[in-house]
Design an enzyme around this catalytic site. Structure first.
Site, short mmCIF file in Angstrom:
data_model
loop_
_atom_site.label_atom_id
_atom_site.label_comp_id
_atom_site.label_asym_id
_atom_site.label_seq_id
_atom_site.Cartn_x
_atom_site.Cartn_y
_atom_site.Cartn_z
N HIS A 1 6.57 9.47 1.76
CA HIS A 1 7.71 9.85 2.72
C HIS A 1 8.37 11.35 2.54
O HIS A 1 8.10 12.08 1.81
CB HIS A 1 8.70 9.51 1.89
CG HIS A 1 8.26 7.63 1.20
ND1 HIS A 1 8.85 6.34 2.46
CD2 HIS A 1 7.93 7.40 -0.17
CE1 HIS A 1 8.00 4.94 1.44
NE2 HIS A 1 8.14 5.60 0.21
N HIS B 1 1.46 5.80 -0.43
CA HIS B 1 1.71 6.35 0.38
C HIS B 1 2.69 7.39 0.29
O HIS B 1 3.34 8.40 -0.78
CB HIS B 1 2.34 5.63 1.12
CG HIS B 1 3.85 4.14 0.64
ND1 HIS B 1 3.29 3.58 -0.23
CD2 HIS B 1 4.94 5.06 0.52
CE1 HIS B 1 4.98 2.89 -0.83
NE2 HIS B 1 5.85 4.43 -0.39
N HIS C 1 4.83 4.12 9.77
CA HIS C 1 5.87 3.84 8.95
C HIS C 1 5.34 4.64 7.95
O HIS C 1 6.35 5.83 7.80
CB HIS C 1 6.28 3.13 8.03
CG HIS C 1 6.75 1.78 9.14
ND1 HIS C 1 7.88 1.90 10.23
CD2 HIS C 1 6.48 0.75 9.35
CE1 HIS C 1 8.03 0.57 10.27
NE2 HIS C 1 6.90 -0.64 10.24
N THR D 1 11.62 -0.06 -1.15
CA THR D 1 12.77 0.69 -0.55
C THR D 1 12.38 0.34 1.70
O THR D 1 12.55 0.89 2.62
CB THR D 1 12.71 1.57 -0.66
OG1 THR D 1 11.13 2.41 -0.41
CG2 THR D 1 12.90 1.77 -1.40
N THR D 2 11.06 -0.67 1.70
CA THR D 2 11.29 -0.99 3.54
C THR D 2 11.67 -3.27 3.53
O THR D 2 11.82 -3.13 2.55
CB THR D 2 9.68 -1.06 3.71
OG1 THR D 2 9.19 -1.75 2.86
CG2 THR D 2 9.30 0.98 3.55
N HIS E 1 4.56 7.68 -3.29
CA HIS E 1 4.27 6.60 -4.24
C HIS E 1 2.84 6.02 -4.45
O HIS E 1 2.16 5.60 -3.73
CB HIS E 1 5.20 5.49 -3.36
CG HIS E 1 6.97 5.83 -3.83
ND1 HIS E 1 7.85 5.08 -2.50
CD2 HIS E 1 7.54 6.73 -4.22
CE1 HIS E 1 8.91 6.25 -3.33
NE2 HIS E 1 8.33 6.42 -3.33
#
Length: 260
Positions: free
Chosen positions: A127, A125, A99, A210-211, A144
């Site tokens: 995005h 991590h 992810h 947000t997951t 993040h």
């Protein structure tokens, strides 16, 4: 500063997390293994709430993340304390979990203090494109830093990323991104104190993971000034997630966004 991607193009992408579900303690390992979620099609964000009962908040939650931050409507809050960062050079492990690319902190020695509450860094991590947006504009990427306090509550320090100079702090990690479901140790330490921008002006709001399972009660702190990655560094990350890995902004639902 807001030179960014066309939001219409962004919202057509399949998208990812703002706070890793791997730090969410409410789900046991069996549930994580049994349920497949993604950023497109039948297992994409619009259907997350249908994939498992514990994912209901993804569709029914009232304080979901990410959000669009309308700078003209944020409120100055003089009661907010400045962030107190205790970051140091750290030997992260590097993982592609399918992810995102995640750097996990094994030391327990990095932390932030938000409004008198200490949160210990768990992982970092990324995005693409950015999950949170400013005035409807998305940045090329977003990072993040996920922290947790002794009660298991989460605080995310989010930094926006624009294309620019090569980022030496992340150079090794972005040059050695592993294939999916592989882990490796970084040869040298990452100097977190050099990663963040000089201007530490921040936006604060109450949000969620947000997951899946999109659990709420997450404290969000978003840095206003972006950092830079080179075109090649951004391209390298995007090649691992060619369709994007960001969830689109969620309704604000009368929440207040404060600036410090």
């Amino acid at each position: 500063m807001l030179k960014k991607i066309n939001p219409a193009g962004v919202l057509s992408l399949a998208m990812l997390m703002g706070c890793s579900a791997e730090t969410e303690k409410k789900m046991d390992d069996d549930h994580k293994e049994d349920v497949t979620w993604s950023y497109a099609g039948e297992t994409g964000p619009s259907n997350w709430h249908t994939l498992h009962p514990e994912y209901a908040a993804c569709g029914e939650g009232e304080k979901q993340s990410p959000i669009n931050i309308d700078v003209s409507t944020v409120e100055l809050n003089d009661d907010l304390e400045a962030l107190d960062l205790t970051y140091q050079s750290t030997p992260f492990s590097l993982e592609n979990n399918g992810h995102t690319i995640q750097l996990t902190d094994p030391t327990g020695e990095n932390s932030i203090e938000v409004q008198g509450e200490e949160y210990t860094l768990q992982q970092l991590h990324f995005h693409t494109p950015s999950e949170n947006s400013l005035n409807g504009n998305h940045f090329e990427m977003e990072g993040h830093l996920v922290h947790q306090n002794e009660a298991g509550e989460l605080a995310v320090l989010a930094f926006l990323i624009e294309e620019g100079k090569n980022n030496s702090v992340l150079a090794e990690a972005f040059s050695n991104m592993p294939s999916e479901n592989n882990k490796e140790e970084l040869a040298s330490n990452v100097k977190l104190d050099l990663l963040l921008p000089e201007d530490m002006s921040t936006f604060h709001y109450s949000g969620s993971l947000t997951t899946p399972p999109c659990s709420e009660g997450v404290r969000w702190v978003v840095l206003e000034e972006p950092i830079q990655l080179s075109e090649q560094q951004i391209k390298t990350f995007s090649e691992h997630f060619p369709h994007g890995n960001a969830r689109e902004p969620q309704p604000l639902n009368k929440r207040e966004v404060y600036v410090k």
